[in-house]
Design a protein around this motif. Structure first.
Motif, PDB file in Angstrom:
ATOM      1  N   SER A   3     146.339  74.495  29.773  1.00 28.09           N
ATOM      2  CA  SER A   3     146.445  74.911  28.371  1.00 28.09           C
ATOM      3  C   SER A   3     147.881  74.786  27.884  1.00 28.09           C
ATOM      4  CB  SER A   3     146.015  76.360  28.213  1.00 28.09           C
ATOM      5  OG  SER A   3     144.780  76.563  28.797  1.00 28.09           O
ATOM      6  N   LEU A   4     148.810  75.206  28.751  1.00 30.64           N
ATOM      7  CA  LEU A   4     150.220  75.148  28.374  1.00 30.64           C
ATOM      8  C   LEU A   4     150.647  73.691  28.197  1.00 30.64           C
ATOM      9  CD1 LEU A   4     152.812  76.809  27.995  1.00 30.64           C
ATOM     10  CD2 LEU A   4     153.319  76.396  30.373  1.00 30.64           C
ATOM     11  N   LYS A   7     149.284  72.420  24.975  1.00 32.65           N
ATOM     12  CA  LYS A   7     150.017  72.988  23.836  1.00 32.65           C
ATOM     13  C   LYS A   7     151.376  72.324  23.671  1.00 32.65           C
ATOM     14  CE  LYS A   7     153.385  75.405  23.080  1.00 32.65           C
ATOM     15  NZ  LYS A   7     154.528  75.897  23.793  1.00 32.65           N
ATOM     16  N   GLN A  10     150.897  68.965  22.172  1.00 35.57           N
ATOM     17  CA  GLN A  10     150.584  69.114  20.750  1.00 35.57           C
ATOM     18  C   GLN A  10     151.864  69.340  19.954  1.00 35.57           C
ATOM     19  OE1 GLN A  10     147.794  72.307  20.825  1.00 35.57           O
ATOM     20  NE2 GLN A  10     146.034  70.972  20.602  1.00 35.57           N
ATOM     21  N   SER A  11     152.736  70.206  20.496  1.00 37.50           N
ATOM     22  CA  SER A  11     153.939  70.528  19.735  1.00 37.50           C
ATOM     23  C   SER A  11     154.833  69.295  19.596  1.00 37.50           C
ATOM     24  CB  SER A  11     154.689  71.694  20.373  1.00 37.50           C
ATOM     25  OG  SER A  11     155.438  71.251  21.462  1.00 37.50           O
TER      26      SER A  11
END
Lengths: 243, 335
Positions: A3-4, A7, A10-11
């Motif tokens: 998940s990290l 994320k 994505q960032s």
């Protein structure tokens, strides 16, 4: 951890960040490529991708800290660090997840540069063996620089300072090579052998002439592991010092 | 359930939290009060495992946060003072990410996010980028984040900051609802909020525990006397004379009255009977009473009184002061 990783990716891609970095990298590569082609007419010059990679090395090494500057500094600045620290995810996993995400952006950047050998292959001939070795060397150095950049980011809570100190570390990394080849160091065998261990450019040269040495791979692998472990320690230590 | 024993945190020479012990049981809301810099946030950070304590133990849901942090953290939902938002993500994505790092099983993630968004009424912004939301929405997204993973223990640091009055009421209602299956620590310096929501309150100042009790007991602790605010139309000299001659009036102070030709006083009475007596006497002396109000000792008074108490722990300077005094008195004796 996935998940990290997701994320983080994505960032990078939701903002213009990753695109600008890739564009800059391709700009540097294109210029070197064009320069290489235009030099072919001179009889002494040999056009080779190893040369282009070697020249590019000096540009791209300064792009990496910009890529890594936000990794920890930004989390602290915006207060999201508390979310990560209060979640059931360990610090080594946080560090590794972030490293993987940045490495992915970096690999994408490298993948985009496949276009140059492709163009060359269409109109001429590409020596695959030396090209592949150059890529391996390039990626190894890149990953090492990423881990160093992350270390600089984990030492501060200001992304700009992280970028500047990261650039400083890159300068030191380049300087170590020059220094190890200076006459003074060369005249003292002990220092010579010590400095040559940290000389990344000589290792890259080995890759670029098509030689994969086990000790080079081991060097890059272990130094990345050591620097990442350092990042973990810095983050764990910060919790004790934070006021 | 949260159990805290002898918790201490030092930053160099500064002691931020000093020997703090308390427990929060299930289905209970503990209000955490203290002036600025009292060590509230530090304590919260230690309970959630963001900051390691210098000494003392924290047991969360049966797991020690120092020895078994992963298990302990799974049962905590934390809303820090500044909501930890990744502002360039969309609300739904952000909550999904939080579900991921809080180790919510993949199959339950969507269902749980939906539930939490319903509870905090952020469904209508689920596809918007957090950066563009108003402060109130950001705060609610932060709250939603704390509820993900269905933690047994909620730690909320000023959950209603930045909300409009309607939303404040809604969030307070939500917190009361959550009490059914959670242990909650609510940190706030809005005293009405604590008295509206909490069962118990804990007051700390300078890192030390000043009081831990139910709200009623805390109010009783400040004063058992009855305080009365009374506005009277009449001759001031005569009124003061009555006050002085009535034994059950312990103390009186004049305050400015907002009515013309009237005087207002704050009275402190010994017991309930004194109220009747005083009023009867005033009427019999031809004073017309315009307004009477009984002031109950509220949380604000408790707070002010307790946080201004000097520290129980002696510092090295206190010891020096004592020595100096002793020397002075010895010199005086000799003289």
């Amino acid at each position: 951890m996935f998940s990290l990783y997701k994320k983080e990716l994505q960032s990078y891609f939701y903002s213009a960040f990753a695109y600008i970095i890739c564009a800059l990298f391709l700009l540097a590569f294109s210029l070197e490529f064009a320069n290489g082609i235009s030099n072919i007419v001179t009889p002494k010059y040999t056009f080779s991708f190893s040369n282009i990679f070697y020249n590019n090395f000096f540009y791209f090494i300064f792009l990496i800290p910009v890529l890594t500057m936000r990794s920890f500094a930004e989390e602290r600045k915006s207060g999201t660090e508390t979310l990560l620290l209060s979640s059931p995810i360990s610090i080594p996993k946080i560090v590794f997840g972030k490293f993987l995400a940045i490495a992915t952006v970096f690999l994408l950047m490298i993948t985009l540069s496949f276009v140059y050998p492709l163009i060359t292959a269409l109109l001429g001939q590409v020596y695959l063996s030396s090209l592949i070795c150059s890529y391996i060397g390039f990626v190894s150095i890149g990953l090492l620089c990423i881990s160093i950049g992350m270390l600089m980011s984990s030492l501060t809570d200001n992304p700009i300072i992280a970028a500047v100190t990261g650039e400083g570390a890159m300068i030191v990394l380049l300087f170590l090579d020059r220094f190890s080849q200076s006459d003074m160091i060369q005249s003292i065998p002990l220092l010579k052998s010590v400095f040559s261990i940290f000389s990344t450019q000589t290792r890259f040269n080995m890759f670029s002439i098509g030689i994969i040495r086990l000790n080079d791979l081991v060097f890059f692998f272990t130094s990345i592991a050591v620097v990442l472990a350092w990042v973990v320690i810095v983050n764990a230590r910060r919790r004790w010092n934070r006021g | 359930m949260v159990e805290i024993k002898n918790l201490t945190k030092r930053f160099g020479t500064i002691t931020a939290v000093n020997d703090l012990s308390f427990t929060v049981s299930d289905n209970e809301i503990l209000g955490f009060l203290g002036p600025n810099g009292a060590g509230k946030t530090t304590t919260m950070n230690m309970i959630t495992g963001c900051l390691p304590p210098t000494s003392g133990t924290i047991i969360v849901n049966g797991f020690d946060i120092s020895n078994n942090p992963m298990e302990a953290k799974k049962s905590i939902g934390y809303l820090p003072e500044i909501p930890p938002l990744y502002t360039d993500m969309k609300v739904y994505e952000y909550l999904k990410f939080v579900a991921g790092i809080k180790a919510v099983p993949r199959s339950k993630r969507n269902e749980q996010i939906k539930l939490v968004m319903d509870r905090l009424k952020i469904n209508d912004v689920s596809k918007r980028i957090i950066k563009n939301l108003s402060k109130g929405y950001k705060q609610r997204v932060g709250f939603a984040q704390a509820l993900i993973g269905d933690p047994k223990i909620l730690i909320l640091d000023e959950p209603t900051v930045g909300l409009d009055p309607n939303q404040i009421l809604e969030v307070r209602k939500l917190i009361k609802d959550l009490k059914k299956d959670h242990a909650i620590i609510l940190c706030s310096h809005i005293l009405q909020e604590i008295s509206a929501v909490c069962d118990k309150a804990l007051i700390i100042a300078k890192g030390e525990l000043k009081a831990l009790d139910t709200l009623k007991n805390l109010s009783d602790r400040v004063s058992s006397n009855i305080a009365l605010t009374i506005t009277i139309d009449g001759d001031k000299v005569k009124i003061i004379d009555i006050f002085n001659n009535t034994k059950s009036i312990l103390d009186y102070t004049e305050i400015t009255s907002d009515k013309p030709n009237a005087y207002a006083f704050k009275l402190e009475l010994a017991n309930d009977d004194a109220r009747k007596q005083t009023i009867a006497k005033l009427i019999s002396e031809d004073c017309s009473i315009l307004e009477v109000q009984t002031d109950q000792a509220n949380l604000e008074q408790v707070f002010v009184k307790l946080t201004k108490q000097p520290s129980k722990k002696r510092t090295i300077y206190d010891v020096f002061d004592d020595i100096e005094k002793n020397i002075d008195s010895d010199e005086n004796k000799e003289a």
